[in-house]
Write a protein that holds these residues in place. Structure first.
Motif: not given
Length: 225
Positions: A130-158
């Motif tokens: 559950r923490f993993q799901e929450i953190m992915v959701e929160v980080i992927l909404k940040q400016d500097g991440v959400k604008q790029s699919k590649e950046t979002s994909r990389a952060w999800r993997l990490l």
């Protein structure tokens, strides 16, 4: 060594890999680090605090863990107890992970140090998931991440990779505890038998080993000494 070899592809140097997430390509490592510099501001601690606060509100077991006065993360000599403590620790951990200064064993150790929560509060892999799901959701909404699919994909993997390593360490410690507990239970069982037998026959010890010498009548005797 140059970031690119003669063929023009990105070479695998220590600077373009993140050890705890080998799935990331060098280009993905680059975008993660670039976006990290963008989002790692004073406001990020509030974002990470929000992750733990959501976990606490969604999972009653996690709420019990935070309310427990005896809980302490032993990897930190000062103790990491509150939501704010965890957010600060996670911020420092993320910075080291992205810089490549943290290996898999260190993350597994963090997970292992949470095993007391399993015994005291029933904390399990479900809470890690559950923490993993929450953190992915929160980080992927940040400016500097959400604008790029590649950046979002990389952060999800990490995020998925490093939390899975923490969860693996937790699971391994739980299994080790169960094996040890099972062994101790067997030892205690036979010790209790010996005590009961000793109470009935205080003047002699009785071995449960069958005497290999079987009398002619076919009745086996237990050796006495």
């Amino acid at each position: 060594m140059s970031a690119r070899d003669r063929s023009g592809s990105i070479s695998l140097s220590p600077r373009n890999i993140i050890p705890v997430c080998s799935q990331l390509t060098p280009s993905q490592v680059s975008v993660v680090r670039r976006s990290w510099r963008h989002i790692n501001t004073k406001g990020l601690i509030i974002v990470l605090t929000r992750c733990f606060s959501r976990l606490e509100s969604n999972c009653p077991i996690v709420s019990q863990c935070f309310q427990s006065a005896t809980y302490s993360l032993s990897t930190n000599p000062n103790g990491v107890r509150t939501v704010a403590d965890h957010a600060k620790y996670l911020l420092q951990l993320l910075d080291k992970i992205i810089e490549g200064d943290v290996d898999s064993d260190f993350l597994r150790e963090i997970g292992a140090n949470h095993v007391s929560l399993k015994h005291e509060n029933g904390f399990s892999t479900q809470e890690w998931d559950r923490f993993q799901e929450i953190m992915v959701e929160v980080i992927l909404k940040q400016d500097g991440v959400k604008q790029s699919k590649e950046t979002s994909r990389a952060w999800r993997l990490l995020i998925c990779s490093f939390i899975e390593l923490i969860r693996d360490g937790f699971d391994a410690q739980v299994r080790q505890f169960r094996r040890k507990h099972s062994f101790n239970a067997h030892v205690q069982y036979f010790e209790n038998i010996e005590k009961r037998v000793g109470g009935v026959c205080p003047n002699r010890k009785i071995s449960l080993n069958v005497d290999p010498r079987t009398p002619p009548n076919g009745v086996r005797k237990y050796s006495q000494f």
